[in-house]
Design a protein around this motif. Structure first.
Motif, PDB file in Angstrom:
ATOM      1  N   CYS A 105       0.961  -1.202   0.116  1.00  0.00           N
ATOM      2  CA  CYS A 105      -0.077   0.088   0.101  1.00  0.00           C
ATOM      3  C   CYS A 105       0.794   1.519   0.093  1.00  0.00           C
ATOM      4  CB  CYS A 105      -0.815   0.048   1.479  1.00  0.00           C
ATOM      5  SG  CYS A 105      -1.984   1.280   1.425  1.00  0.00           S
TER       6      CYS A 105
ATOM      7  N   GLU B 130      -8.814  -4.398  -0.146  1.00  0.00           N
ATOM      8  CA  GLU B 130      -8.906  -3.165   0.516  1.00  0.00           C
ATOM      9  C   GLU B 130      -8.856  -1.886  -0.235  1.00  0.00           C
ATOM     10  OE1 GLU B 130      -5.999  -0.838   1.947  1.00  0.00           O
ATOM     11  OE2 GLU B 130      -6.705  -0.934   4.062  1.00  0.00           O
TER      12      GLU B 130
ATOM     13  N   HIS C 263      -0.700  -4.596   5.560  1.00  0.00           N
ATOM     14  CA  HIS C 263      -2.078  -4.765   5.943  1.00  0.00           C
ATOM     15  C   HIS C 263      -2.690  -5.326   4.901  1.00  0.00           C
ATOM     16  CE1 HIS C 263      -1.800  -0.581   4.260  1.00  0.00           C
ATOM     17  NE2 HIS C 263      -2.953  -1.014   3.861  1.00  0.00           N
ATOM     18  N   GLU C 264      -2.371  -5.354   3.648  1.00  0.00           N
ATOM     19  CA  GLU C 264      -3.404  -6.087   2.755  1.00  0.00           C
ATOM     20  C   GLU C 264      -2.603  -7.388   2.088  1.00  0.00           C
ATOM     21  OE1 GLU C 264      -3.081  -3.288  -0.653  1.00  0.00           O
ATOM     22  OE2 GLU C 264      -3.590  -1.671   0.523  1.00  0.00           O
TER      23      GLU C 264
HETATM   24 ZN   LIG Z   1      -3.818  -0.327   2.051  1.00  0.00          ZN
END
Ligand SMILES: [Zn+2]
Ligand SMILES: [Zn+2]
Length: 181
Positions: free
Chosen positions: A43, A153, A68-69
Motif C-alpha cells: 500500500c 482493501e 496490511h493487505e
Molecule cells: Zn492499504
C-alpha cells in the motif's frame, strides 16, 4: 496451533528501509484468527513506513512488522470464534474497531474513535503469519487469485469513492494510476 518462529519484514528502528528477520508466530486470543499469508500487497501507507517520512515518524512505533493487505488460509481460531474455520481462504478488513465507543454502539463503527489499523498499530502481514480479530475476516471465493484477493482493501476504497459521487453518464478524471486509480 502453530508455535515457533516465522520470517517477517520488520521496521527495526526509526529509519529508512526494513529488515527480513525471524520473529515469534503471533499468539491469538479467544476472539482472534491466525492466518498463513499467501499474498500481500504494498500500500502507499507501506511506502511511507518504508521511507520513514514525516507521517511515519509521527505515527509508527518500532520495532514492529508492517503490511496490511493480504490473502491467506486460516491456520487457527480462538476458542470463542464461530464465524471462521481452519482452512478457509480469507482476507481482512484492515480497521480494527473497539465496539464500545459512541460511534461503535450507534452503528457508525467506520468512525470509531479508537480505530487501530492492522500493520500500522498492530503486527502486520509482511510475514508468514498474521493475526486479526475474527470480526475482521473477509471470506474469499475459492477460485480468486491470491494476488487479487490481497488488493480488496484498495478496491473497496475505490468503489466507495466512486459510489459517493454520481458518475453515471458523466465524464470522470481519474488522477493517480496506482491500484486505486
Ligand atoms: Zn492499504
Ligand atoms: Zn469504537
Amino acid at each position: 496451533m502453530q508455535s515457533g518462529k516465522m520470517k517477517a519484514l520488520m521496521k527495526k528502528d526509526g529509519a529508512f528501509g526494513a529488515v527480513l528477520t525471524e520473529v515469534p508466530i503471533p499468539e491469538i486470543d479467544k476472539h482472534e484468527v491466525l492466518i498463513k499469508v499467501k499474498a500481500a500487497s504494498i500500500c502507499g501507507t507501506d511506502v511511507h513506513i518504508y521511507n520513514w517520512d514525516q507521517w511515519a515518524r509521527q505515527r509508527i512505533k518500532t520495532p514492529y512488522v508492517f503490511g496490511h493487505e493480504f490473502s491467506g488460509i486460516v491456520e487457527a481460531v480462538g476458542e470463542n470464534v464461530g464465524s471462521v474455520k481452519v482452512g478457509e481462504y480469507v482476507s481482512a478488513e484492515t480497521h480494527i474497531v473497539c465496539g464500545e465507543c459512541v460511534p461503535c454502539v450507534t452503528g457508525k463503527s467506520h468512525v470509531c474513535t479508537n480505530t487501530a489499523i492492522i500493520g500500522v498499530d498492530t503486527a502486520g502481514c509482511f510475514a508468514e503469519y498474521v493475526k486479526v480479530p475474527a470480526d475482521n475476516v473477509w471470506k474469499n471465493p475459492a477460485g480468486m487469485d491470491p494476488a487479487v484477493a490481497s488488493i480488496q482493501e484498495p478496491l473497496g476504497n475505490a468503489v466507495h469513492t466512486v459510489l459517493e459521487s454520481q458518475p453515471a453518464g458523466g465524464t470522470t478524471a481519474v488522477i493517480g494510476c496506482g491500484p486505486i486509480g
